[in-house]
Design an enzyme around this catalytic site. Structure first.
Site, PDB file in Angstrom:
ATOM      1  N   GLY A 254       0.989  10.464   0.547  1.00  0.00           N
ATOM      2  CA  GLY A 254       2.344  10.590  -0.033  1.00  0.00           C
ATOM      3  C   GLY A 254       3.738  10.335   0.815  1.00  0.00           C
ATOM      4  O   GLY A 254       4.590  10.578   0.145  1.00  0.00           O
TER       5      GLY A 254
ATOM      6  N   ASN B 141       5.014   7.328   0.438  1.00  0.00           N
ATOM      7  CA  ASN B 141       5.899   6.584  -0.454  1.00  0.00           C
ATOM      8  C   ASN B 141       6.585   7.421  -1.365  1.00  0.00           C
ATOM      9  O   ASN B 141       7.699   7.574  -1.689  1.00  0.00           O
ATOM     10  CB  ASN B 141       5.067   5.655  -1.300  1.00  0.00           C
ATOM     11  CG  ASN B 141       4.950   4.409  -0.483  1.00  0.00           C
ATOM     12  OD1 ASN B 141       5.656   3.552  -0.674  1.00  0.00           O
ATOM     13  ND2 ASN B 141       3.731   4.066  -0.149  1.00  0.00           N
TER      14      ASN B 141
ATOM     15  N   ASN C 187       4.357  -0.394  -9.753  1.00  0.00           N
ATOM     16  CA  ASN C 187       3.508  -0.215  -8.547  1.00  0.00           C
ATOM     17  C   ASN C 187       3.833  -0.718  -7.280  1.00  0.00           C
ATOM     18  O   ASN C 187       4.641  -1.776  -7.165  1.00  0.00           O
ATOM     19  CB  ASN C 187       1.865  -0.687  -8.988  1.00  0.00           C
ATOM     20  CG  ASN C 187       0.911  -0.616  -7.926  1.00  0.00           C
ATOM     21  OD1 ASN C 187       0.754   0.389  -7.697  1.00  0.00           O
ATOM     22  ND2 ASN C 187       0.160  -1.504  -7.466  1.00  0.00           N
TER      23      ASN C 187
ATOM     24  N   HIS D  16       2.314  -2.567  -3.785  1.00  0.00           N
ATOM     25  CA  HIS D  16       1.313  -3.007  -3.059  1.00  0.00           C
ATOM     26  C   HIS D  16       1.545  -3.402  -1.721  1.00  0.00           C
ATOM     27  O   HIS D  16       2.313  -4.200  -1.635  1.00  0.00           O
ATOM     28  CB  HIS D  16       0.665  -3.991  -4.104  1.00  0.00           C
ATOM     29  CG  HIS D  16      -0.660  -4.658  -3.784  1.00  0.00           C
ATOM     30  ND1 HIS D  16      -1.802  -4.027  -3.681  1.00  0.00           N
ATOM     31  CD2 HIS D  16      -0.878  -5.773  -2.980  1.00  0.00           C
ATOM     32  CE1 HIS D  16      -2.678  -4.862  -3.149  1.00  0.00           C
ATOM     33  NE2 HIS D  16      -2.170  -5.879  -2.583  1.00  0.00           N
TER      34      HIS D  16
ATOM     35  N   ASP E 283       0.844  -4.299 -15.782  1.00  0.00           N
ATOM     36  CA  ASP E 283       0.024  -4.778 -16.925  1.00  0.00           C
ATOM     37  C   ASP E 283      -1.211  -4.414 -16.952  1.00  0.00           C
ATOM     38  O   ASP E 283      -1.860  -3.927 -16.186  1.00  0.00           O
ATOM     39  CB  ASP E 283       0.540  -6.298 -16.994  1.00  0.00           C
ATOM     40  CG  ASP E 283       0.058  -7.098 -16.285  1.00  0.00           C
ATOM     41  OD1 ASP E 283       0.261  -8.334 -16.173  1.00  0.00           O
ATOM     42  OD2 ASP E 283      -1.015  -6.811 -15.373  1.00  0.00           O
TER      43      ASP E 283
ATOM     44  N   GLY F 228      -3.873  -6.097 -16.378  1.00  0.00           N
ATOM     45  CA  GLY F 228      -4.676  -6.772 -14.933  1.00  0.00           C
ATOM     46  C   GLY F 228      -4.456  -5.652 -13.749  1.00  0.00           C
ATOM     47  O   GLY F 228      -3.795  -4.827 -13.773  1.00  0.00           O
TER      48      GLY F 228
HETATM   49  C1  GRF Z   1       0.283   2.881   0.900  1.00  0.00           C
HETATM   50  O1  GRF Z   1      -0.496   1.915   1.804  1.00  0.00           O
HETATM   51  C2  GRF Z   1       0.410   1.877  -0.381  1.00  0.00           C
HETATM   52  O2  GRF Z   1       0.906   0.482  -0.127  1.00  0.00           O
HETATM   53  C3  GRF Z   1      -0.795   1.728  -1.310  1.00  0.00           C
HETATM   54  O3  GRF Z   1      -1.318   3.015  -1.002  1.00  0.00           O
HETATM   55  C4  GRF Z   1      -0.732   3.703   0.262  1.00  0.00           C
HETATM   56  C5  GRF Z   1      -0.218   5.106  -0.095  1.00  0.00           C
HETATM   57  O4  GRF Z   1       0.187   5.580   0.803  1.00  0.00           O
HETATM   58  N1  GRF Z   1      -0.449   1.550  -2.558  1.00  0.00           N
HETATM   59  P1  GRF Z   1       1.037   7.046   0.658  1.00  0.00           P
HETATM   60  O5  GRF Z   1       0.064   7.921  -0.158  1.00  0.00           O
HETATM   61  O6  GRF Z   1       2.276   6.615  -0.060  1.00  0.00           O
HETATM   62  O7  GRF Z   1       1.432   7.527   2.181  1.00  0.00           O
END
Ligand code: GRF
Length: 197
Positions: free
Chosen positions: A12, A14, A108, A110, A147, A149
């Site tokens: 978590g 992010n 999202n 990535h 989307d 994909g």
């Molecule tokens: C991050 O590396 C993000 O790029 C990927 O999943 C991971 C999530 O990390 N999508 P966190 O749970 O936000 O620490």
């Protein structure tokens, strides 16, 4: 007010960047209505609770099959009454019925510069392992609309990060998170919030 649900599966960090952005005002006019995870062990759920945010566990283990889970996920998102769904390390493929109902309202993060190192099988540390194996000098992160994909929707923001001599996948992952993910995901939400009536 832009109401968002944040879908998570891991630590978590992010999500924490989003929480911090809402608190410090860099993400204006936004409310995190709920955190939803498929993983009971996701520390992201704890981060939600620590910040007074409704934190919902929806585990596939509690459903007889994938279709039942997908329907429950859609119903759960609907119940949150949100304008935007944010995937922040959510490791479950978003069901078609969710993509359709929330068309152009799911984003999202990535951990690569799409179209490199993305698509089926490219998630978490695997992305950075592939980047190091290919020997790229620059990688980074991408925020895109979701989307039907896998990592194929329109790109919103990207940020480049230099690969350094001796990087391990873990070290590179952390740098991409610190220098790119934690900046462009809040920035993308702020952009959408500013456009939101
Ligand atoms: C991050 O590396 C993000 O790029 C990927 O999943 C991971 C999530 O990390 N999508 P966190 O749970 O936000 O620490």
């Amino acid at each position: 007010m832009l109401r968002i649900a944040v879908l998570v599966s891991g630590g978590g960090t992010n999500l924490q960047a989003i929480i911090d952005g809402v608190k410090d005002g860099s993400i204006p006019n936004t409310q995190i209505a709920a955190v939803i995870s498929n993983n009971a062990g996701a520390y992201a759920l704890e981060r939600g609770k620590q910040n007074g945010i409704e934190s919902i566990l929806l585990s596939p283990k509690d459903f007889p099959d994938r279709e039942a889970y997908n329907e429950a996920l859609l119903a759960t998102i609907d119940s949150c009454n949100v304008d935007l769904v944010v995937l922040a390390g959510f490791l479950v493929k978003i069901p078609e019925q969710v993509v359709q109902k929330y068309s152009h309202r799911i984003i999202n993060i990535h951990p690569s510069l799409i179209p490199s190192f993305c698509g089926v099988g490219y998630y978490g540390l695997k992305v950075h392992e592939a980047a190091l194996a290919r020997g790229v000098k620059v990688t980074g992160a991408t925020v895109h609309y979701v989307d039907a994909g896998m990592d194929t929707g329109p790109i919103i923001l990207q940020k480049a990060v230099y690969v350094q001599e001796g990087d391990t996948p873990e070290v590179l992952q952390r740098r991409v998170m610190e220098e790119a993910e934690w900046k462009i995901l809040p920035q993308a939400i702020a952009m959408i919030a500013k456009e939101h009536a």
